[in-house]
Design a protein around this motif. Sequence first.
Motif, PDB file in Angstrom:
ATOM      1  N   LEU A  80       2.200  -0.645   9.642  1.00  0.00           N
ATOM      2  CA  LEU A  80       2.738   0.156   8.548  1.00  0.00           C
ATOM      3  C   LEU A  80       1.599   0.464   7.585  1.00  0.00           C
ATOM      4  CD1 LEU A  80       5.064   1.420   6.932  1.00  0.00           C
ATOM      5  CD2 LEU A  80       5.572  -0.842   6.022  1.00  0.00           C
ATOM      6  N   PRO A  81       0.880   1.574   7.818  1.00  0.00           N
ATOM      7  CA  PRO A  81      -0.244   1.902   6.936  1.00  0.00           C
ATOM      8  C   PRO A  81       0.241   2.282   5.542  1.00  0.00           C
ATOM      9  CG  PRO A  81       0.137   3.680   8.495  1.00  0.00           C
ATOM     10  CD  PRO A  81       1.074   2.567   8.865  1.00  0.00           C
ATOM     11  N   LYS A  82      -0.465   1.779   4.538  1.00  0.00           N
ATOM     12  CA  LYS A  82      -0.098   2.057   3.149  1.00  0.00           C
ATOM     13  C   LYS A  82      -1.306   2.600   2.393  1.00  0.00           C
ATOM     14  CE  LYS A  82       3.665  -1.187   2.701  1.00  0.00           C
ATOM     15  NZ  LYS A  82       4.303  -2.165   1.840  1.00  0.00           N
ATOM     16  N   VAL A  83      -1.005   3.310   1.324  1.00  0.00           N
ATOM     17  CA  VAL A  83      -2.035   3.872   0.468  1.00  0.00           C
ATOM     18  C   VAL A  83      -1.693   3.520  -0.982  1.00  0.00           C
ATOM     19  CG1 VAL A  83      -0.860   6.123   0.302  1.00  0.00           C
ATOM     20  CG2 VAL A  83      -3.321   5.977  -0.064  1.00  0.00           C
ATOM     21  N   ARG A  84      -2.714   3.269  -1.785  1.00  0.00           N
ATOM     22  CA  ARG A  84      -2.506   2.950  -3.199  1.00  0.00           C
ATOM     23  C   ARG A  84      -2.546   4.258  -3.993  1.00  0.00           C
ATOM     24  NH1 ARG A  84      -2.882  -1.848  -5.754  1.00  0.00           N
ATOM     25  NH2 ARG A  84      -3.854  -2.728  -3.915  1.00  0.00           N
ATOM     26  N   GLY A 100       3.617   3.625 -18.994  1.00  0.00           N
ATOM     27  CA  GLY A 100       2.264   4.100 -18.733  1.00  0.00           C
ATOM     28  C   GLY A 100       2.042   4.285 -17.246  1.00  0.00           C
ATOM     29  N   ARG A 101       0.808   4.422 -16.866  1.00  0.00           N
ATOM     30  CA  ARG A 101       0.470   4.624 -15.450  1.00  0.00           C
ATOM     31  C   ARG A 101       0.254   3.279 -14.768  1.00  0.00           C
ATOM     32  NH1 ARG A 101      -0.937   9.842 -13.926  1.00  0.00           N
ATOM     33  NH2 ARG A 101      -1.100  11.289 -15.647  1.00  0.00           N
ATOM     34  N   VAL A 102       0.739   3.175 -13.535  1.00  0.00           N
ATOM     35  CA  VAL A 102       0.556   1.949 -12.759  1.00  0.00           C
ATOM     36  C   VAL A 102       0.138   2.320 -11.335  1.00  0.00           C
ATOM     37  CG1 VAL A 102       2.213   0.580 -14.077  1.00  0.00           C
ATOM     38  CG2 VAL A 102       2.993   1.873 -12.121  1.00  0.00           C
ATOM     39  N   ASP A 103      -0.605   1.421 -10.695  1.00  0.00           N
ATOM     40  CA  ASP A 103      -0.982   1.601  -9.305  1.00  0.00           C
ATOM     41  C   ASP A 103       0.070   0.943  -8.423  1.00  0.00           C
ATOM     42  OD1 ASP A 103      -3.338   2.942  -9.885  1.00  0.00           O
ATOM     43  OD2 ASP A 103      -4.531   1.107  -9.945  1.00  0.00           O
ATOM     44  N   VAL A 104       0.550   1.672  -7.421  1.00  0.00           N
ATOM     45  CA  VAL A 104       1.535   1.141  -6.485  1.00  0.00           C
ATOM     46  C   VAL A 104       1.094   1.452  -5.062  1.00  0.00           C
ATOM     47  CG1 VAL A 104       3.484   1.307  -8.082  1.00  0.00           C
ATOM     48  CG2 VAL A 104       2.953   3.227  -6.607  1.00  0.00           C
ATOM     49  N   GLU A 105       1.533   0.620  -4.122  1.00  0.00           N
ATOM     50  CA  GLU A 105       1.277   0.871  -2.705  1.00  0.00           C
ATOM     51  C   GLU A 105       2.486   1.555  -2.107  1.00  0.00           C
ATOM     52  OE1 GLU A 105       0.278  -2.578  -0.461  1.00  0.00           O
ATOM     53  OE2 GLU A 105      -1.853  -2.258  -0.789  1.00  0.00           O
ATOM     54  N   GLU A 106       2.244   2.653  -1.397  1.00  0.00           N
ATOM     55  CA  GLU A 106       3.308   3.389  -0.726  1.00  0.00           C
ATOM     56  C   GLU A 106       2.928   3.585   0.728  1.00  0.00           C
ATOM     57  OE1 GLU A 106       3.776   7.139  -2.691  1.00  0.00           O
ATOM     58  OE2 GLU A 106       4.959   6.269  -4.319  1.00  0.00           O
ATOM     59  N   PRO A 107       3.922   3.738   1.598  1.00  0.00           N
ATOM     60  CA  PRO A 107       3.609   4.019   3.003  1.00  0.00           C
ATOM     61  C   PRO A 107       2.842   5.337   3.131  1.00  0.00           C
ATOM     62  CG  PRO A 107       5.899   3.382   2.769  1.00  0.00           C
ATOM     63  CD  PRO A 107       5.361   3.571   1.384  1.00  0.00           C
ATOM     64  N   LEU A 108       1.843   5.347   3.980  1.00  0.00           N
ATOM     65  CA  LEU A 108       1.072   6.561   4.222  1.00  0.00           C
ATOM     66  C   LEU A 108       1.955   7.635   4.853  1.00  0.00           C
ATOM     67  CD1 LEU A 108      -1.694   7.937   4.176  1.00  0.00           C
ATOM     68  CD2 LEU A 108      -2.160   6.898   6.396  1.00  0.00           C
ATOM     69  N   PHE A 109       2.869   7.214   5.729  1.00  0.00           N
ATOM     70  CA  PHE A 109       3.832   8.108   6.367  1.00  0.00           C
ATOM     71  C   PHE A 109       5.224   7.658   5.950  1.00  0.00           C
ATOM     72  CE2 PHE A 109       0.293   7.453   9.417  1.00  0.00           C
ATOM     73  CZ  PHE A 109      -0.289   8.704   9.302  1.00  0.00           C
ATOM     74  N   PRO A 110       5.778   8.202   4.854  1.00  0.00           N
ATOM     75  CA  PRO A 110       7.087   7.742   4.382  1.00  0.00           C
ATOM     76  C   PRO A 110       8.150   7.813   5.480  1.00  0.00           C
ATOM     77  CG  PRO A 110       6.091   9.216   2.791  1.00  0.00           C
ATOM     78  CD  PRO A 110       5.236   9.257   4.023  1.00  0.00           C
ATOM     79  N   ARG A 111       8.925   6.740   5.602  1.00  0.00           N
ATOM     80  CA  ARG A 111      10.030   6.575   6.545  1.00  0.00           C
ATOM     81  C   ARG A 111       9.589   6.327   7.982  1.00  0.00           C
ATOM     82  NH1 ARG A 111      15.350   9.932   5.170  1.00  0.00           N
ATOM     83  NH2 ARG A 111      16.139   8.279   6.491  1.00  0.00           N
ATOM     84  N   TYR A 112       8.282   6.172   8.243  1.00  0.00           N
ATOM     85  CA  TYR A 112       7.809   5.932   9.601  1.00  0.00           C
ATOM     86  C   TYR A 112       6.970   4.667   9.667  1.00  0.00           C
ATOM     87  CZ  TYR A 112       9.225  10.648  10.847  1.00  0.00           C
ATOM     88  OH  TYR A 112       9.962  11.779  11.087  1.00  0.00           O
ATOM     89  N   LEU A 113       7.061   3.971  10.788  1.00  0.00           N
ATOM     90  CA  LEU A 113       6.162   2.866  11.093  1.00  0.00           C
ATOM     91  C   LEU A 113       5.988   2.816  12.610  1.00  0.00           C
ATOM     92  CD1 LEU A 113       7.933   0.263  12.271  1.00  0.00           C
ATOM     93  CD2 LEU A 113       8.469  -0.002   9.876  1.00  0.00           C
ATOM     94  N   PHE A 114       5.010   2.063  13.037  1.00  0.00           N
ATOM     95  CA  PHE A 114       4.695   1.937  14.458  1.00  0.00           C
ATOM     96  C   PHE A 114       4.984   0.512  14.897  1.00  0.00           C
ATOM     97  CE2 PHE A 114       2.004   5.085  12.481  1.00  0.00           C
ATOM     98  CZ  PHE A 114       2.150   6.173  13.316  1.00  0.00           C
ATOM     99  N   VAL A 115       5.521   0.362  16.097  1.00  0.00           N
ATOM    100  CA  VAL A 115       5.870  -0.962  16.602  1.00  0.00           C
ATOM    101  C   VAL A 115       5.420  -1.082  18.058  1.00  0.00           C
ATOM    102  CG1 VAL A 115       8.202  -0.321  17.330  1.00  0.00           C
ATOM    103  CG2 VAL A 115       7.715  -2.677  16.740  1.00  0.00           C
ATOM    104  N   SER A 116       4.971  -2.277  18.412  1.00  0.00           N
ATOM    105  CA  SER A 116       4.546  -2.569  19.776  1.00  0.00           C
ATOM    106  C   SER A 116       5.224  -3.851  20.228  1.00  0.00           C
ATOM    107  CB  SER A 116       3.031  -2.746  19.829  1.00  0.00           C
ATOM    108  OG  SER A 116       2.614  -3.125  21.119  1.00  0.00           O
ATOM    109  N   THR A 117       5.548  -3.905  21.505  1.00  0.00           N
ATOM    110  CA  THR A 117       6.151  -5.127  22.041  1.00  0.00           C
ATOM    111  C   THR A 117       5.082  -6.210  22.131  1.00  0.00           C
ATOM    112  OG1 THR A 117       5.740  -4.337  24.272  1.00  0.00           O
ATOM    113  CG2 THR A 117       7.909  -3.901  23.342  1.00  0.00           C
ATOM    114  N   GLY A 118       5.513  -7.446  22.017  1.00  0.00           N
ATOM    115  CA  GLY A 118       4.584  -8.569  22.094  1.00  0.00           C
ATOM    116  C   GLY A 118       3.990  -8.719  23.484  1.00  0.00           C
ATOM    117  N   ASN A 119       4.782  -8.373  24.504  1.00  0.00           N
ATOM    118  CA  ASN A 119       4.310  -8.415  25.885  1.00  0.00           C
ATOM    119  C   ASN A 119       5.072  -7.355  26.671  1.00  0.00           C
ATOM    120  OD1 ASN A 119       6.820  -9.578  26.963  1.00  0.00           O
ATOM    121  ND2 ASN A 119       6.183 -11.428  25.885  1.00  0.00           N
ATOM    122  N   GLU A 120       4.699  -7.130  27.888  1.00  0.00           N
ATOM    123  CA  GLU A 120       5.315  -6.057  28.669  1.00  0.00           C
ATOM    124  C   GLU A 120       6.752  -6.358  29.092  1.00  0.00           C
ATOM    125  OE1 GLU A 120       3.666  -6.894  33.116  1.00  0.00           O
ATOM    126  OE2 GLU A 120       2.249  -6.055  31.658  1.00  0.00           O
TER     127      GLU A 120
END
Length: 87
Positions: free
Chosen positions: A30-34, A42-62
Amino acid sequence: MSKWYLVYCKARQEDVAASGLEEQGYTVYLPKVRVRKRRPGGRVDVEEPLFPRYLFVSTGNEHQSIAPVQYTSGVQKLVKFGHLYMS
């Protein structure tokens, strides 16, 4: 080598989905950007997903099934092209 799949999450539920998937033994990316946001105090720094509503998943094994992913809290669906999952 395991395949990576694209997961479409419910609105602002990327972190919930990522946690649930990791608890089930999946590898999650889940890539994020500050970014700097304006708030009433005032202004604050927050981390948000680079691709809102998307993430990548991989199986632990085949041998691990990808089917439980779509029933994980925070997940809307696995992204498909026709009848094939995007990997």
